[in-house]
Motif scaffolding. Structure first.
Motif, short mmCIF file in Angstrom:
data_model
loop_
_atom_site.label_atom_id
_atom_site.label_comp_id
_atom_site.label_asym_id
_atom_site.label_seq_id
_atom_site.Cartn_x
_atom_site.Cartn_y
_atom_site.Cartn_z
N PHE A 41 0.80 -1.22 0.00
CA PHE A 41 0.00 0.00 0.00
C PHE A 41 0.83 1.28 0.00
N THR A 42 2.09 1.17 -0.31
CA THR A 42 2.94 2.36 -0.31
C THR A 42 2.72 3.18 -1.58
N LYS A 43 2.93 4.46 -1.47
CA LYS A 43 2.85 5.34 -2.64
C LYS A 43 4.24 5.86 -3.01
N SER A 44 5.26 5.47 -2.27
CA SER A 44 6.60 5.98 -2.55
C SER A 44 7.51 4.86 -3.00
N MET A 45 8.43 5.20 -3.86
CA MET A 45 9.40 4.24 -4.32
C MET A 45 10.48 4.08 -3.25
N SER A 46 11.20 2.97 -3.28
CA SER A 46 12.20 2.70 -2.25
C SER A 46 13.51 3.47 -2.47
N VAL A 47 13.59 4.22 -3.55
CA VAL A 47 14.81 4.97 -3.86
C VAL A 47 14.52 6.46 -3.71
N GLU A 48 15.37 7.15 -3.01
CA GLU A 48 15.22 8.59 -2.83
C GLU A 48 15.45 9.32 -4.15
N SER A 49 14.75 10.44 -4.36
CA SER A 49 14.88 11.15 -5.63
C SER A 49 16.29 11.66 -5.87
N ASN A 50 17.01 12.07 -4.81
CA ASN A 50 18.39 12.52 -5.02
C ASN A 50 19.30 11.36 -5.41
N ILE A 82 18.22 8.79 -7.28
CA ILE A 82 17.89 8.59 -8.69
C ILE A 82 18.63 9.63 -9.54
N GLU A 83 18.62 10.86 -9.09
CA GLU A 83 19.32 11.93 -9.83
C GLU A 83 20.80 11.62 -9.97
N THR A 84 21.42 11.14 -8.92
CA THR A 84 22.84 10.78 -8.97
C THR A 84 23.07 9.65 -9.98
N ILE A 85 22.22 8.64 -9.94
CA ILE A 85 22.34 7.51 -10.89
C ILE A 85 22.19 8.01 -12.32
N LEU A 86 21.17 8.85 -12.57
CA LEU A 86 20.95 9.37 -13.92
C LEU A 86 22.11 10.22 -14.40
N ASN A 87 22.66 11.06 -13.52
CA ASN A 87 23.81 11.88 -13.90
C ASN A 87 25.03 11.01 -14.21
N ASP A 88 25.24 9.96 -13.41
CA ASP A 88 26.36 9.06 -13.67
C ASP A 88 26.20 8.37 -15.03
#
Length: 66
Positions: free
Chosen positions: A18-27, A29-35
């Protein structure tokens, strides 16, 4: 002719159904995308899977020229 290679990255929701949030913090995700961007990967699409109105996972699709 250009040739490409492809990569997928999957983010799962928390274990709670019933969670509405993903298990990964947005910052994080941003770090992964930048890498990945530094490595030449380009985000081309994303798909989210919804069950009973809640996102259970998100898959990101990347490509880069060989």
């Amino acid at each position: 002719m250009k040739k490409f290679e492809y990569k997928t990255l999957e983010f799962q929701a928390d274990d709670s159904k019933f969670t509405k949030s993903m298990s990964v913090e947005s910052n994080e995700i941003e770090t992964i995308l930048n890498d990945l961007g530094e490595e030449g990967w380009e985000l081309v699409n994303s798909v989210d899977y919804v069950v009973n109105g809640f996102t259970t996972k998100v898959i990101l699709f990347f490509k880069k020229e060989k």
